[in-house]
Design an enzyme around this catalytic site. Structure first.
Site, PDB file in Angstrom:
ATOM      1  N   LYS A 178     -27.621  11.124  19.169  1.00 36.91           N
ATOM      2  CA  LYS A 178     -28.774  10.487  19.827  1.00 36.91           C
ATOM      3  C   LYS A 178     -28.824   8.984  19.495  1.00 36.91           C
ATOM      4  O   LYS A 178     -28.129   8.524  18.596  1.00 36.91           O
ATOM      5  CB  LYS A 178     -30.079  11.157  19.405  1.00 36.91           C
ATOM      6  CG  LYS A 178     -30.075  12.668  19.522  1.00 36.91           C
ATOM      7  CD  LYS A 178     -29.813  13.188  20.925  1.00 36.91           C
ATOM      8  CE  LYS A 178     -30.141  14.668  20.962  1.00 36.91           C
ATOM      9  NZ  LYS A 178     -29.334  15.468  21.868  1.00 36.91           N
TER      10      LYS A 178
HETATM   11  C1  LIG Z   1     -30.181  17.006  21.595  1.00 39.01           C
HETATM   12  C2  LIG Z   1     -31.083  17.635  22.549  1.00 39.01           C
HETATM   13  C3  LIG Z   1     -31.934  18.691  22.187  1.00 39.01           C
HETATM   14  C4  LIG Z   1     -31.870  19.382  20.875  1.00 39.01           C
HETATM   15  O1  LIG Z   1     -31.940  18.602  19.772  1.00 39.01           O
HETATM   16  P1  LIG Z   1     -31.288  19.117  18.402  1.00 39.01           P
HETATM   17  O2  LIG Z   1     -31.780  18.132  17.402  1.00 39.01           O
HETATM   18  O3  LIG Z   1     -29.817  19.103  18.586  1.00 39.01           O
HETATM   19  O4  LIG Z   1     -31.818  20.485  18.145  1.00 39.01           O
HETATM   20  C5  LIG Z   1     -32.802  19.169  23.129  1.00 39.01           C
HETATM   21  N1  LIG Z   1     -32.862  18.669  24.359  1.00 39.01           N
HETATM   22  C6  LIG Z   1     -32.072  17.660  24.756  1.00 39.01           C
HETATM   23  C7  LIG Z   1     -32.209  17.131  26.146  1.00 39.01           C
HETATM   24  C8  LIG Z   1     -31.144  17.119  23.869  1.00 39.01           C
HETATM   25  O5  LIG Z   1     -30.331  16.133  24.278  1.00 39.01           O
END
Ligand SMILES: *Cc1c(COP(=O)(O)O)cnc(C)c1O
Length: 379
Positions: A183
């Site tokens: 992210k």
């Molecule tokens: C990364 C992501 C998640 C989940 O996040 P995690 O921290 O990996 O559990 C949920 N929704 C979207 C759109 C994502 O990109």
């Protein structure tokens, strides 16, 4: 230069953060503690609302649904074009996911298609700000207000994005962030939930750690079935170091996205029908730069396209396969053909490299590679 391998994402962790992590490891307190409290305070200040951290963006959304009291018999509306986590959490609390097709331009939930999907059992909407492009918040919350629905914004990709001048997370109902390594800012793994009420915060804290409340030196009560979702101080220190660079990271990503548009202008790829994302440089944090391949104009499929990019030492991604076509969801009665936009885009979308350490020359190289492959394999 062509030999240097270009990933599609790369976490940004500076030396000061690395040194900070070493300090945490030497401090004698490595799980949830003072660093986490600082991280929560920094996030609360950024959003101007109540924020608590968790060890993933997935559990964060699951906990939001539990706080809202959503469970068996309830329906939750969401998009079929997201990471599968978005709808898995709906199933996890025992509720029923109801998918609504996407808008092919924003690639987010098509808000005009939500009303027909609302039933007496609908309790919430989970919109996703895909690739950091926010959904229209006015239209979303007008709908939610009219139909008395809770909202859990899946803003996993949208920290740093804004809607009409207001930061994502600064307004609305529940907003969920993820700090997974890919992210825009990261705590390696982690998440955060933005809330409006103290009572919600108290419940979030309980769900985060076995449902317990402590009082005094030895008092402990357990009154809800919580789990184990707390963020370690090592992770929180990485998150704090990363959050400090958010504005810089967002500015850099926007500049690189702009370069993609400039270099793609009048290219072979555009003439062949490649679809670029919506050119938004004020709202989106450009978490991803995604093109949609004109597969009907090509003699190769997406996997071959990605393999040929890889031969040129450029990594790409496929975000995301339509959720309703996974086995788990087909077994719940979903089938091909019901969400044509999400299916077409989900099967032809390719994520190109975009991360703050990239240069304009890297972007140029990616665009040239795309053009070359398209030129060679056009029908
Ligand atoms: C990364 C992501 C998640 C989940 O996040 P995690 O921290 O990996 O559990 C949920 N929704 C979207 C759109 C994502 O990109």
């Amino acid at each position: 230069m062509g030999e240097i391998s270009l990933p599609f994402m790369r976490p940004y962790v500076d030396e000061e953060t690395i040194a900070g992590v070493v300090d945490v490891l030497r401090s004698g307190w490595i799980t949830t503690g003072p660093q986490n409290a600082r991280f929560e305070a920094a996030l609360s200040e950024y959003c101007g609302r109540l924020v608590r951290t968790f060890n993933s963006g997935t559990c964060t959304m699951e906990i939001a649904l539990r706080i809202a009291g959503i469970g068996p018999g309830d329906e939750v509306i969401t998009t079929p074009l997201s990471w599968v986590s978005t709808s898995n959490v709906i199933c996890k609390v025992g509720a029923t996911p109801v998918f609504v097709d996407i808008d092919p331009v924003t690639r987010n939930l098509d808000l005009d298609k939500i009303e027909p999907a609302i039933t007496p059992y609908t309790r919430a909407i989970i919109p996703v700000h895909l690739a950091g492009m926010p959904i229209d918040l006015e239209q979303l919350y007008a709908l939610a207000f009219t139909h008395r629905l809770r909202v859990v914004e899946d803003a996993a990709q949208a920290l740093g994005s804004s809607w009409k001048g207001q930061r994502i997370g600064a307004c609305g109902d529940f907003v969920s962030f993820s700090f997974h390594a890919n992210k825009n800012i990261t705590s390696i793994e982690g998440g955060a939930l933005v809330m409006n009420h103290d009572a919600e915060v108290r419940l979030a804290e309980k769900y985060r750690l076995q449902g317990i409340t402590r009082t005094g030196f030895d008092g402990m009560e357990c009154d809800v079935l919580g789990g184990k979702y707390n963020l370690t101080d090592v992770a929180a220190r990485v998150g704090l170091g990363s959050l400090a660079h958010l504005d810089e990271i967002t500015a850099k990503r926007r500049a690189l996205a702009r370069a993609y548009f400039t270099y793609f202008a009048d290219s072979t790829a555009i003439a062949a029908g490649i679809e670029l994302p919506l050119a938004d440089f004020t709202n989106s944090n450009w978490h991803m730069f995604q093109i949609v391949l004109p597969l009907e104009q090509l003699t190769i499929n997406r996997a071959t396209f990605m393999a040929q990019m890889k031969e040129r030492h450029i990594e790409t991604g496929a975000h995301y396969p339509p959720i309703h076509l996974f086995k788990l969801y087909r077994e719940r009665g979903f089938h091909p053909g019901i969400f044509p936009c999400a299916e077409r885009i989900g099967q032809a979308i390719v994520t190109l490299p975009l991360f703050p350490q990239m240069t304009l020359a890297d972007v140029w190289r990616v665009v040239q590679a795309v053009n070359e492959i398209i030129r060679r394999h056009q029908k």
